[in-house]
Scaffold this motif. Sequence first.
Motif, PDB file in Angstrom:
ATOM      1  N   TYR A 125       0.873  -1.172   0.000  1.00 41.87           N
ATOM      2  CA  TYR A 125       0.000   0.000   0.000  1.00 41.87           C
ATOM      3  C   TYR A 125       0.911   1.224   0.000  1.00 41.87           C
ATOM      4  CZ  TYR A 125      -4.274  -2.650   1.028  1.00 41.87           C
ATOM      5  OH  TYR A 125      -5.356  -3.490   0.968  1.00 41.87           O
ATOM      6  N   SER A 126       0.926   1.953  -1.103  1.00 44.96           N
ATOM      7  CA  SER A 126       1.876   3.051  -1.233  1.00 44.96           C
ATOM      8  C   SER A 126       1.110   4.377  -1.247  1.00 44.96           C
ATOM      9  CB  SER A 126       2.682   2.860  -2.528  1.00 44.96           C
ATOM     10  OG  SER A 126       3.723   3.793  -2.607  1.00 44.96           O
ATOM     11  N   VAL A 127       1.371   5.185  -0.245  1.00 42.81           N
ATOM     12  CA  VAL A 127       0.583   6.408  -0.041  1.00 42.81           C
ATOM     13  C   VAL A 127       1.034   7.505  -1.015  1.00 42.81           C
ATOM     14  CG1 VAL A 127      -0.136   8.157   1.642  1.00 42.81           C
ATOM     15  CG2 VAL A 127       0.422   5.823   2.404  1.00 42.81           C
ATOM     16  N   ALA A 128       0.100   8.022  -1.798  1.00 44.14           N
ATOM     17  CA  ALA A 128       0.419   9.119  -2.722  1.00 44.14           C
ATOM     18  C   ALA A 128       0.243  10.449  -1.985  1.00 44.14           C
ATOM     19  CB  ALA A 128      -0.471   9.041  -3.964  1.00 44.14           C
ATOM     20  N   TYR A 129       1.138  10.675  -1.049  1.00 45.90           N
ATOM     21  CA  TYR A 129       1.040  11.872  -0.203  1.00 45.90           C
ATOM     22  C   TYR A 129       1.307  13.150  -1.000  1.00 45.90           C
ATOM     23  CZ  TYR A 129       6.149  11.379  -0.043  1.00 45.90           C
ATOM     24  OH  TYR A 129       7.470  11.270  -0.390  1.00 45.90           O
ATOM     25  N   SER A 130       0.880  14.285  -0.485  1.00 44.24           N
ATOM     26  CA  SER A 130       1.063  15.566  -1.177  1.00 44.24           C
ATOM     27  C   SER A 130       2.515  16.020  -1.103  1.00 44.24           C
ATOM     28  CB  SER A 130       0.185  16.640  -0.525  1.00 44.24           C
ATOM     29  OG  SER A 130      -1.170  16.262  -0.587  1.00 44.24           O
ATOM     30  N   LYS A 131       2.989  16.539  -2.215  1.00 48.85           N
ATOM     31  CA  LYS A 131       4.389  16.958  -2.291  1.00 48.85           C
ATOM     32  C   LYS A 131       4.570  18.434  -1.981  1.00 48.85           C
ATOM     33  CE  LYS A 131       4.862  13.547  -5.898  1.00 48.85           C
ATOM     34  NZ  LYS A 131       4.818  13.356  -7.347  1.00 48.85           N
ATOM     35  N   SER A 132       5.816  18.786  -1.716  1.00 51.16           N
ATOM     36  CA  SER A 132       6.209  20.182  -1.533  1.00 51.16           C
ATOM     37  C   SER A 132       6.674  20.726  -2.871  1.00 51.16           C
ATOM     38  CB  SER A 132       7.346  20.265  -0.507  1.00 51.16           C
ATOM     39  OG  SER A 132       6.914  19.763   0.734  1.00 51.16           O
ATOM     40  N   PRO A 133       6.635  22.031  -3.128  1.00 49.66           N
ATOM     41  CA  PRO A 133       6.317  23.094  -2.169  1.00 49.66           C
ATOM     42  C   PRO A 133       4.825  23.387  -2.012  1.00 49.66           C
ATOM     43  CG  PRO A 133       6.928  24.044  -4.276  1.00 49.66           C
ATOM     44  CD  PRO A 133       7.048  22.555  -4.429  1.00 49.66           C
ATOM     45  N   GLU A 134       3.928  22.656  -2.731  1.00 50.32           N
ATOM     46  CA  GLU A 134       2.497  22.956  -2.599  1.00 50.32           C
ATOM     47  C   GLU A 134       2.067  22.872  -1.138  1.00 50.32           C
ATOM     48  OE1 GLU A 134       3.905  21.178  -4.866  1.00 50.32           O
ATOM     49  OE2 GLU A 134       3.006  21.497  -6.848  1.00 50.32           O
ATOM     50  N   VAL A 135       2.578  21.862  -0.432  1.00 51.64           N
ATOM     51  CA  VAL A 135       2.351  21.785   1.014  1.00 51.64           C
ATOM     52  C   VAL A 135       3.710  21.573   1.674  1.00 51.64           C
ATOM     53  CG1 VAL A 135       0.055  20.769   0.725  1.00 51.64           C
ATOM     54  CG2 VAL A 135       2.023  19.272   1.032  1.00 51.64           C
ATOM     55  N   ARG A 136       3.809  21.982   2.908  1.00 54.14           N
ATOM     56  CA  ARG A 136       5.033  21.744   3.671  1.00 54.14           C
ATOM     57  C   ARG A 136       4.730  20.812   4.835  1.00 54.14           C
ATOM     58  NH1 ARG A 136       9.376  25.928   2.978  1.00 54.14           N
ATOM     59  NH2 ARG A 136       8.758  27.023   1.091  1.00 54.14           N
ATOM     60  N   TYR A 137       5.791  20.376   5.513  1.00 57.40           N
ATOM     61  CA  TYR A 137       5.631  19.613   6.752  1.00 57.40           C
ATOM     62  C   TYR A 137       4.653  20.342   7.640  1.00 57.40           C
ATOM     63  CZ  TYR A 137       6.827  17.909  11.432  1.00 57.40           C
ATOM     64  OH  TYR A 137       6.768  17.414  12.704  1.00 57.40           O
ATOM     65  N   PRO A 138       3.710  19.692   8.363  1.00 58.85           N
ATOM     66  CA  PRO A 138       3.541  18.236   8.467  1.00 58.85           C
ATOM     67  C   PRO A 138       2.392  17.674   7.637  1.00 58.85           C
ATOM     68  CG  PRO A 138       2.422  19.278  10.292  1.00 58.85           C
ATOM     69  CD  PRO A 138       2.868  20.375   9.362  1.00 58.85           C
ATOM     70  N   VAL A 139       2.062  18.288   6.501  1.00 61.24           N
ATOM     71  CA  VAL A 139       0.877  17.836   5.764  1.00 61.24           C
ATOM     72  C   VAL A 139       1.005  16.377   5.326  1.00 61.24           C
ATOM     73  CG1 VAL A 139      -0.514  18.191   3.689  1.00 61.24           C
ATOM     74  CG2 VAL A 139       0.222  20.157   5.041  1.00 61.24           C
ATOM     75  N   ALA A 140       2.119  16.030   4.660  1.00 60.32           N
ATOM     76  CA  ALA A 140       2.278  14.652   4.167  1.00 60.32           C
ATOM     77  C   ALA A 140       2.259  13.666   5.327  1.00 60.32           C
ATOM     78  CB  ALA A 140       3.596  14.532   3.388  1.00 60.32           C
ATOM     79  N   ARG A 141       2.888  14.038   6.419  1.00 63.26           N
ATOM     80  CA  ARG A 141       2.915  13.189   7.609  1.00 63.26           C
ATOM     81  C   ARG A 141       1.497  12.910   8.112  1.00 63.26           C
ATOM     82  NH1 ARG A 141       4.431  14.876  12.824  1.00 63.26           N
ATOM     83  NH2 ARG A 141       2.803  16.441  12.703  1.00 63.26           N
ATOM     84  N   ASP A 142       0.673  13.974   8.172  1.00 65.60           N
ATOM     85  CA  ASP A 142      -0.688  13.799   8.675  1.00 65.60           C
ATOM     86  C   ASP A 142      -1.571  13.027   7.699  1.00 65.60           C
ATOM     87  OD1 ASP A 142      -0.017  14.967  11.047  1.00 65.60           O
ATOM     88  OD2 ASP A 142      -0.698  16.973  10.476  1.00 65.60           O
ATOM     89  N   SER A 211      19.939  19.454   0.609  1.00 60.25           N
ATOM     90  CA  SER A 211      19.673  20.419   1.662  1.00 60.25           C
ATOM     91  C   SER A 211      18.827  21.580   1.143  1.00 60.25           C
ATOM     92  CB  SER A 211      21.022  20.909   2.202  1.00 60.25           C
ATOM     93  OG  SER A 211      20.832  22.032   2.997  1.00 60.25           O
ATOM     94  N   ALA A 212      19.169  22.097  -0.037  1.00 57.93           N
ATOM     95  CA  ALA A 212      18.416  23.212  -0.609  1.00 57.93           C
ATOM     96  C   ALA A 212      16.982  22.802  -0.911  1.00 57.93           C
ATOM     97  CB  ALA A 212      19.112  23.707  -1.881  1.00 57.93           C
ATOM     98  N   MET A 213      16.828  21.585  -1.410  1.00 53.74           N
ATOM     99  CA  MET A 213      15.495  21.095  -1.769  1.00 53.74           C
ATOM    100  C   MET A 213      14.583  21.042  -0.560  1.00 53.74           C
ATOM    101  SD  MET A 213      14.914  17.649  -3.986  1.00 53.74           S
ATOM    102  CE  MET A 213      16.010  18.043  -5.336  1.00 53.74           C
ATOM    103  N   VAL A 214      15.128  20.510   0.530  1.00 54.15           N
ATOM    104  CA  VAL A 214      14.333  20.349   1.743  1.00 54.15           C
ATOM    105  C   VAL A 214      14.029  21.709   2.362  1.00 54.15           C
ATOM    106  CG1 VAL A 214      14.351  19.419   4.086  1.00 54.15           C
ATOM    107  CG2 VAL A 214      15.237  18.045   2.188  1.00 54.15           C
ATOM    108  N   THR A 215      15.049  22.535   2.478  1.00 52.03           N
ATOM    109  CA  THR A 215      14.878  23.808   3.173  1.00 52.03           C
ATOM    110  C   THR A 215      13.927  24.734   2.426  1.00 52.03           C
ATOM    111  OG1 THR A 215      17.161  23.555   3.854  1.00 52.03           O
ATOM    112  CG2 THR A 215      16.144  25.691   4.254  1.00 52.03           C
ATOM    113  N   GLN A 216      14.071  24.796   1.123  1.00 51.45           N
ATOM    114  CA  GLN A 216      13.277  25.758   0.360  1.00 51.45           C
ATOM    115  C   GLN A 216      11.845  25.309   0.123  1.00 51.45           C
ATOM    116  OE1 GLN A 216      15.243  27.535  -3.106  1.00 51.45           O
ATOM    117  NE2 GLN A 216      17.174  26.665  -2.398  1.00 51.45           N
ATOM    118  N   ASN A 217      11.621  23.994   0.171  1.00 50.61           N
ATOM    119  CA  ASN A 217      10.313  23.511  -0.259  1.00 50.61           C
ATOM    120  C   ASN A 217       9.489  22.817   0.820  1.00 50.61           C
ATOM    121  OD1 ASN A 217      10.477  24.029  -3.298  1.00 50.61           O
ATOM    122  ND2 ASN A 217      12.381  22.929  -2.890  1.00 50.61           N
TER     123      ASN A 217
END
Lengths: 308, 308
Positions: A125-142, A211-217
Amino acid sequence: MVSLTAGQKATLSPEAIKFLNNVPNFPFSNFLSPFLASSGRIKGLRENMAAKTSPVEEALIQKHNLKITEATIANMPVIIIEPPAIKLGNERKILLNFFGGGFVMGSARERAALLMAAEMGIRVYSVAYSKSPEVRYPVARDEGLAVYRELLRTFDPSGIFGMASSSGAQILLSMLLAARQENLPMPARLGAGDTTVCNDGRDIMPAALVSAMVTQNYKPVGIDATDALYSPIYAEHESDFPPSVISVGTRNVCLSHGVRMYWKLREAGVKAELLVSEGMWHGFNWDETLPKAVRVRAAVRDFLQMNF
Amino acid sequence: MVSLTAGQKATLSPEAIKFLNNVPNFPFSNFLSPFLASSGRIKGLRENMAAKTSPVEEALIQKHNLKITEATIANMPVIIIEPPAIKLGNERKILLNFFGGGFVMGSARERAALLMAAEMGIRVYSVAYSKSPEVRYPVARDEGLAVYRELLRTFDPSGIFGMASSSGAQILLSMLLAARQENLPMPARLGAGDTTVCNDGRDIMPAALVSAMVTQNYKPVGIDATDALYSPIYAEHESDFPPSVISVGTRNVCLSHGVRMYWKLREAGVKAELLVSEGMWHGFNWDETLPKAVRVRAAVRDFLQMNF
């Protein structure tokens, strides 16, 4: 970018040497990464990645005769990957997968999920969680937590195996820490290929780019980088945290994080195994035929199926 | 020589940072190593090492009230290190130690042996094997084998635990492979801090220096470097090879060898554990108080005493 001396080649398979020789050079990575990983460029990164990975994914689905179902669980799109034969004993078990892709790209049909379904004979079961930058932490987690909560209505926690690649491992770990705060039961086992947030520079992927990917998005404004739910490497675990297997490569920008996570879990009394593969890079386990990828996937399966 | 960025410091203890900051810079290591490790300079290297380590060893012996006996076993000098209290269950068990020092220097009273005796509550038999360049492979190995053969007359093999640091691990492994050819029984467990022959360059020790030291002083003329007894990394092991724990650091020039040895043993069906310590260098486990050294020694003890 990737150095490959004669001595280094001596311990690598021909498949690995071919792979590394095909990695494009990335000059000025420290300087260019913030630009290349800026939010405006994410669309292009996604298209590039999908163009490369989609044909490989399609070929794997055909070759292994995998059935792909697009389901909705807790209002979230979830891809169910089903092999033609479920292995005896795995009928009531599932692998709950969180795909990798630096939080900004990637697909729930990623190779790691397809290969585990085919090779382990289990439904993924593979969760198609929402990606960044459209949403940031903790949206995908929730989103992942909502799916997990719902799956617990159908499956016994002892039949749920967590699995994740790269950034997906951050989402999975953070999700379980949040689940614990709600007193939800823990899954049976975890298997993670590389934990996220990286700190080195011999990999196929520059640490500055990650690092840039995570921080900026992905990183929300104002969060403390050592927040234990945001960076699970800082969490204090309980001894009943699920037994966990972590796979990294010696050439992996995430080696140190895998190592630190291993000791964190071990010191909390959690059964943990760290699998380190010689000369391997971030995400090497995605490769279907690379000898060390085949080997480490077998070792992960052994761990997931072992009685402790 | 040793880079230590702010990010790297963040995952190290103050003790480790202090240690690394005191490592002298070694410029032109690739160029100078063949000269610095030439046979004529070994006497100086030994004196330097002994001057640094002897006072630490003496202090440890005093502090832990260790009894040191100079015995002769199979015509070889063997140092017996005895803690004031043998731990319950360890009365008929011994640790058979092979010290480290690049084959050319070092002492059977090395810190690793003293600390294991004190912390594990067990007698350590540490073989004072002959060093290079006075003798080359396989002299030290055969001296160790003679001692092992003799110890089997007194101790049950299930009570013998092999232990080694660095180059000592090559001697131990080669000795056991030779012992197997004679159909001698295998010891109960092996614990090794870093396997020998190195291939990287982020450690406190330049790989070129290690390589020059081994090639110029220890390696016999004409031997194939992939000879399985000379380089046990190339050996094919049997599943009844002793369960083995290997300790390395992420900053260790020998990381890759530890990793490769782990998989070799695992694929042969041998119970193996690889302990990787974040930011640690070659031989870090020799330090008495460094937090990660304390931790890894406890993990090694756990492994040696575990029932499989």
